[in-house]
Design an enzyme around this catalytic site. Structure first.
Site, PDB file in Angstrom:
ATOM      1  N   LYS A   8       0.778  -1.209  -0.087  1.00  0.00           N
ATOM      2  CA  LYS A   8      -0.148   0.136  -0.028  1.00  0.00           C
ATOM      3  C   LYS A   8       0.829   1.058  -0.032  1.00  0.00           C
ATOM      4  CE  LYS A   8       1.065   1.397   4.460  1.00  0.00           C
ATOM      5  NZ  LYS A   8       2.007   2.737   4.522  1.00  0.00           N
ATOM      6  N   ALA A  96       4.055  -1.410   3.891  1.00  0.00           N
ATOM      7  CA  ALA A  96       3.169  -2.376   4.778  1.00  0.00           C
ATOM      8  C   ALA A  96       3.530  -3.893   4.249  1.00  0.00           C
ATOM      9  CB  ALA A  96       1.646  -2.040   4.357  1.00  0.00           C
ATOM     10  N   ASP A 132      -1.325  -2.191   9.824  1.00  0.00           N
ATOM     11  CA  ASP A 132      -1.702  -1.974   8.615  1.00  0.00           C
ATOM     12  C   ASP A 132      -2.534  -3.263   8.257  1.00  0.00           C
ATOM     13  OD1 ASP A 132      -0.745   0.384   7.996  1.00  0.00           O
ATOM     14  OD2 ASP A 132       1.393   0.016   7.730  1.00  0.00           O
TER      15      ASP A 132
HETATM   16  O1  C5P Z   1       1.849  -2.168  14.176  1.00  0.00           O
HETATM   17  P1  C5P Z   1       2.982  -1.725  13.437  1.00  0.00           P
HETATM   18  O2  C5P Z   1       4.275  -2.944  13.545  1.00  0.00           O
HETATM   19  O3  C5P Z   1       2.635  -1.397  12.316  1.00  0.00           O
HETATM   20  O4  C5P Z   1       3.550  -0.505  14.275  1.00  0.00           O
HETATM   21  C1  C5P Z   1       4.994  -0.417  14.554  1.00  0.00           C
HETATM   22  C2  C5P Z   1       5.071   0.627  15.443  1.00  0.00           C
HETATM   23  O5  C5P Z   1       4.831   2.043  15.169  1.00  0.00           O
HETATM   24  C3  C5P Z   1       4.309   0.628  16.869  1.00  0.00           C
HETATM   25  O6  C5P Z   1       5.126  -0.492  17.777  1.00  0.00           O
HETATM   26  C4  C5P Z   1       4.347   1.977  17.287  1.00  0.00           C
HETATM   27  O7  C5P Z   1       5.615   2.391  18.130  1.00  0.00           O
HETATM   28  C5  C5P Z   1       4.041   2.730  16.114  1.00  0.00           C
HETATM   29  N1  C5P Z   1       2.923   2.989  15.785  1.00  0.00           N
HETATM   30  C6  C5P Z   1       2.152   4.287  16.250  1.00  0.00           C
HETATM   31  N2  C5P Z   1       0.932   4.615  16.309  1.00  0.00           N
HETATM   32  C7  C5P Z   1       0.152   3.675  14.984  1.00  0.00           C
HETATM   33  C8  C5P Z   1       0.857   2.688  14.262  1.00  0.00           C
HETATM   34  C9  C5P Z   1       2.350   2.516  14.405  1.00  0.00           C
HETATM   35  O8  C5P Z   1       2.789   4.821  17.278  1.00  0.00           O
HETATM   36  N3  C5P Z   1      -0.964   4.183  14.442  1.00  0.00           N
END
Ligand code: C5P
Length: 278
Positions: A8, A96, A132
């Protein structure tokens, strides 16, 4: 069973604030890409799952193993699977890639095991793997809010090509958000970008796209700004980073301009590809 796991991009990313768990409340416009990982998922006769990323070193705990474990626990799955992933989506790019793989595995096993889980049940599981994953399970142009779980489809069938360039270094998502926390936390409205998608207005899209994490990511990986400057010098209409970076989207109405920029970027950067959004 073979599954494609599409990447994405964010045509808009605004950060509204931070919740008490440290997660950021977002307002985004996301579109799926033609760029995909390829995943092969087969039942095996062994006593454990075998997950292999072809020609890539990936930690034992990754989005695929996490998705598989959560689904196994929720649905009491006893069979084991051999999963082979061909990674075409670059990592730490804001595309993603990890979430796309997890989403593909969740929907494949849902089919193979005949679990009959609904989209919203899969989304509930998916958001435990990565922010994501819910979007990757829907995989249509959408306004995405909350930490990534509130998804509203955008009524558009617009498809367009652009150039994607990733520098050598990637950006760590938590670090990009930390830098944003320390910055001026400026707010952006993303309504105009959603509108541009609906009426398929290239100029409006170019003028209104915004990424609140771009400044923070450029502090971490200055090559992002170098790519954007070079793209504009070579005649692009606009260049903007996707997600938390470090990949940059380069836009032009003209296919020949995009091809010219592609040729120049290939001399300097490891990942350069014209892709289709929508
Ligand atoms: O969930 P994902 O692995 O994509 O997110 C990685 C990190 O990015 C999370 O541990 C968090 O520190 C940060 N994040 C955030 N707010 C979001 C998505 C991700 O702070 N909406």
């Amino acid at each position: 069973m073979k599954k494609f796991a599409p990447a994405k991009v964010n045509l808009a990313l605004n950060v509204n604030g931070v919740n008490d768990r440290g997660y950021h409340d977002l307002d985004m416009i996301m579109v799926p890409l033609s760029l995909c990982d390829e995943i092969d998922i087969e039942l095996n006769n062994a006593q454990e799952d075998d997950v292999e990323f072809i020609d890539l070193c990936v930690p034992d705990e990754n989005t695929v193993t996490k998705a598989l474990r959560l689904l196994r626990e929720k649905c009491k799955i006893t069979h084991h699977y051999t999963i082979k992933v061909v990674k075409n989506i670059p990592e730490q790019a804001g595309l993603a890639g990890g979430s796309a793989d997890a989403a593909a595995v969740l929907s494949a096993i849902n089919e193979l095991e005949g679990l009959d889980l609904s989209k919203s049940e899969l989304i509930e599981l998916g958001q435990q793997v990565g922010a994501d994953v819910p979007f990757c399970l829907i995989n249509e142009s959408a306004r995405v809010q909350g930490i990534g779980e509130k998804i509203t489809r955008i009524d558009t069938d617009w498809c367009f090509d652009f150039l994607l360039v990733k520098p050598n270094k990637g950006v760590s998502t938590p670090l990009a958000f930390k830098k944003w926390d320390e910055g001026d936390r400026r707010q952006w409205n993303v309504d105009a970008i959603e509108q541009a998608m609906i009426v398929k207005d290239h100029d409006q899209l170019m003028n209104s796209m915004v990424n609140a994490l771009e400044e923070a990511a450029i502090e971490l990986v200055p090559e992002i700004a170098d790519i954007e400057c070079l793209a504009l010098k070579l005649g692009a209409d606009r260049a903007m980073m996707t997600g938390s970076g470090s990949a940059v989207m380069i836009f032009s109405k003209s296919g020949s301009v995009l091809q010219r920029i592609e040729k120049e970027m290939k001399k300097k950067y490891p990942f350069v590809q014209i892709v289709q959004a929508g």
